[in-house]
Structure formats: C-alpha cells, structure tokens
Design a protein around this motif. Structure first.
Motif, PDB file in Angstrom:
ATOM      1  N   THR A   1      55.057  18.840  -9.281  1.00  0.00           N
ATOM      2  CA  THR A   1      54.957  19.686 -10.467  1.00  0.00           C
ATOM      3  C   THR A   1      55.017  18.809 -11.706  1.00  0.00           C
ATOM      4  OG1 THR A   1      56.004  21.524  -9.293  1.00  0.00           O
ATOM      5  CG2 THR A   1      55.999  21.631 -11.693  1.00  0.00           C
ATOM      6  N   SER A   2      54.180  19.139 -12.672  1.00  0.00           N
ATOM      7  CA  SER A   2      54.151  18.379 -13.932  1.00  0.00           C
ATOM      8  C   SER A   2      55.507  18.504 -14.632  1.00  0.00           C
ATOM      9  CB  SER A   2      53.042  18.895 -14.839  1.00  0.00           C
ATOM     10  OG  SER A   2      53.273  20.252 -15.179  1.00  0.00           O
ATOM     11  N   PRO A   3      55.844  17.523 -15.464  1.00  0.00           N
ATOM     12  CA  PRO A   3      57.135  17.550 -16.162  1.00  0.00           C
ATOM     13  C   PRO A   3      57.379  18.832 -16.971  1.00  0.00           C
ATOM     14  CG  PRO A   3      56.137  15.397 -16.396  1.00  0.00           C
ATOM     15  CD  PRO A   3      55.111  16.289 -15.743  1.00  0.00           C
ATOM     16  N   ASP A   4      56.312  19.405 -17.517  1.00  0.00           N
ATOM     17  CA  ASP A   4      56.485  20.635 -18.306  1.00  0.00           C
ATOM     18  C   ASP A   4      56.469  21.889 -17.436  1.00  0.00           C
ATOM     19  OD1 ASP A   4      53.824  20.935 -17.639  1.00  0.00           O
ATOM     20  OD2 ASP A   4      53.095  21.007 -19.702  1.00  0.00           O
ATOM     21  N   GLY A   5      56.232  21.718 -16.120  1.00  0.00           N
ATOM     22  CA  GLY A   5      56.246  22.843 -15.186  1.00  0.00           C
ATOM     23  C   GLY A   5      54.996  23.691 -15.183  1.00  0.00           C
ATOM     24  N   SER A   6      53.966  23.298 -15.913  1.00  0.00           N
ATOM     25  CA  SER A   6      52.771  24.136 -16.041  1.00  0.00           C
ATOM     26  C   SER A   6      51.782  23.986 -14.886  1.00  0.00           C
ATOM     27  CB  SER A   6      52.055  23.851 -17.369  1.00  0.00           C
ATOM     28  OG  SER A   6      51.571  22.520 -17.401  1.00  0.00           O
ATOM     29  N   VAL A   7      51.838  22.853 -14.176  1.00  0.00           N
ATOM     30  CA  VAL A   7      50.873  22.569 -13.115  1.00  0.00           C
ATOM     31  C   VAL A   7      51.618  22.096 -11.875  1.00  0.00           C
ATOM     32  CG1 VAL A   7      48.924  21.099 -12.414  1.00  0.00           C
ATOM     33  CG2 VAL A   7      49.082  21.914 -14.781  1.00  0.00           C
TER      34      VAL A   7
ATOM     35  N   ILE B   1      50.118  26.523 -19.310  1.00  0.00           N
ATOM     36  CA  ILE B   1      48.830  25.838 -19.552  1.00  0.00           C
ATOM     37  C   ILE B   1      48.150  26.377 -20.799  1.00  0.00           C
ATOM     38  CG2 ILE B   1      48.483  25.229 -17.128  1.00  0.00           C
ATOM     39  CD1 ILE B   1      46.314  27.458 -17.056  1.00  0.00           C
ATOM     40  N   ASN B   2      48.521  27.582 -21.215  1.00  0.00           N
ATOM     41  CA  ASN B   2      47.916  28.157 -22.422  1.00  0.00           C
ATOM     42  C   ASN B   2      48.281  27.375 -23.676  1.00  0.00           C
ATOM     43  OD1 ASN B   2      46.718  30.273 -20.983  1.00  0.00           O
ATOM     44  ND2 ASN B   2      48.607  31.463 -21.074  1.00  0.00           N
ATOM     45  N   LYS B   3      49.351  26.613 -23.618  1.00  0.00           N
ATOM     46  CA  LYS B   3      49.804  25.828 -24.765  1.00  0.00           C
ATOM     47  C   LYS B   3      49.155  24.449 -24.813  1.00  0.00           C
ATOM     48  CE  LYS B   3      54.265  28.086 -24.511  1.00  0.00           C
ATOM     49  NZ  LYS B   3      55.658  27.952 -24.121  1.00  0.00           N
ATOM     50  N   LEU B   4      48.416  24.101 -23.768  1.00  0.00           N
ATOM     51  CA  LEU B   4      47.806  22.774 -23.675  1.00  0.00           C
ATOM     52  C   LEU B   4      46.378  22.794 -24.205  1.00  0.00           C
ATOM     53  CD1 LEU B   4      48.917  21.849 -20.032  1.00  0.00           C
ATOM     54  CD2 LEU B   4      50.033  21.187 -22.173  1.00  0.00           C
ATOM     55  N   SER B   5      46.012  21.717 -24.866  1.00  0.00           N
ATOM     56  CA  SER B   5      44.603  21.555 -25.250  1.00  0.00           C
ATOM     57  C   SER B   5      43.828  21.204 -23.985  1.00  0.00           C
ATOM     58  CB  SER B   5      44.468  20.438 -26.281  1.00  0.00           C
ATOM     59  OG  SER B   5      44.730  19.178 -25.668  1.00  0.00           O
TER      60      SER B   5
ATOM     61  N   LEU C   1      46.878  17.727 -15.270  1.00  0.00           N
ATOM     62  CA  LEU C   1      46.375  18.008 -13.922  1.00  0.00           C
ATOM     63  C   LEU C   1      46.145  16.720 -13.145  1.00  0.00           C
ATOM     64  CD1 LEU C   1      45.336  19.970 -11.787  1.00  0.00           C
ATOM     65  CD2 LEU C   1      43.113  19.907 -12.924  1.00  0.00           C
ATOM     66  N   VAL C   2      45.465  15.768 -13.750  1.00  0.00           N
ATOM     67  CA  VAL C   2      45.140  14.512 -13.068  1.00  0.00           C
ATOM     68  C   VAL C   2      46.414  13.711 -12.745  1.00  0.00           C
ATOM     69  CG1 VAL C   2      43.993  12.273 -13.336  1.00  0.00           C
ATOM     70  CG2 VAL C   2      42.789  14.368 -13.951  1.00  0.00           C
TER      71      VAL C   2
END
Length: 99
Positions: free
Chosen positions: A34-40, A59-63, A71-72
């Motif tokens: 899981t990504s550090p921000d928990g979004s992915v 993910i809505n907060k990410l550009s 993601l990568v």
C-alpha cells in the motif's frame, strides 16, 4: 554415494517431492503493498504480475502525475517484495540440496 538402486530411487523421489513443494510455495506467493498515503494498494504474484489493484478516495486528491508515480512506486515495491520471497524460497531449497 548410493549403494543400491532402491536408495537411488528413494533419493530421486525425495528430490521430486522437494521440487513439487518449491513449485507450490512459489505459486502461493501473493504480496500486497500500500502506498504511504493509503490511496493505492497493489497485489502481485510470485512472478511480480499484478493480481489485484485497489484505490481509495484518496486518489481524487492526486494529480495525474502524482497518481502515476504513486501507482508505479507501489507496484515496484510489491514486485520487489515478491521477488525477495521467491529468492528466499530458492535459496533455502538450494542450501538444503547441498547438505
């Protein structure tokens, strides 16, 4: 050294069992990261192939570029962990084979 054909057959059969166990263990590898921000969250198998992908509302907060990077990097981390697990299994198998 093997003294009889029965001993040789037993040794070969034991190696076949060990190889089968190794194959099953490698096939059972599934790693989630899981990504550090928990979004992915990305899940990969023992070959580092994606088997699961989950997103939160974060993910809505990410550009788009931040999303891509997140993601990568998350997928890369999951793949690295899966490959490390696979390598550990192989190292253990090889060390037991030389005993």
């Amino acid at each position: 050294m093997v003294e009889t054909m029965d001993e040789l057959i037993a040794r070969v059969q034991q190696q076949v069992y060990r190889l089968t166990d190794l194959q099953e263990a490698m096939g059972a590898i599934v790693v989630g990261e899981t990504s550090p921000d928990g979004s992915v969250t990305v899940e990969v198998d023992g070959n580092a192939a994606p088997v699961g992908l989950h997103f939160t509302a974060g993910i809505n907060k990410l550009s788009p570029s931040e999303f891509e990077k997140t993601l990568v990097e998350t997928a890369r981390a999951a793949a690295a962990r899966a490959m490390a697990e696979k390598a550990t299994l192989i190292d253990t198998f090889n060390s037991e084979s030389t005993r």
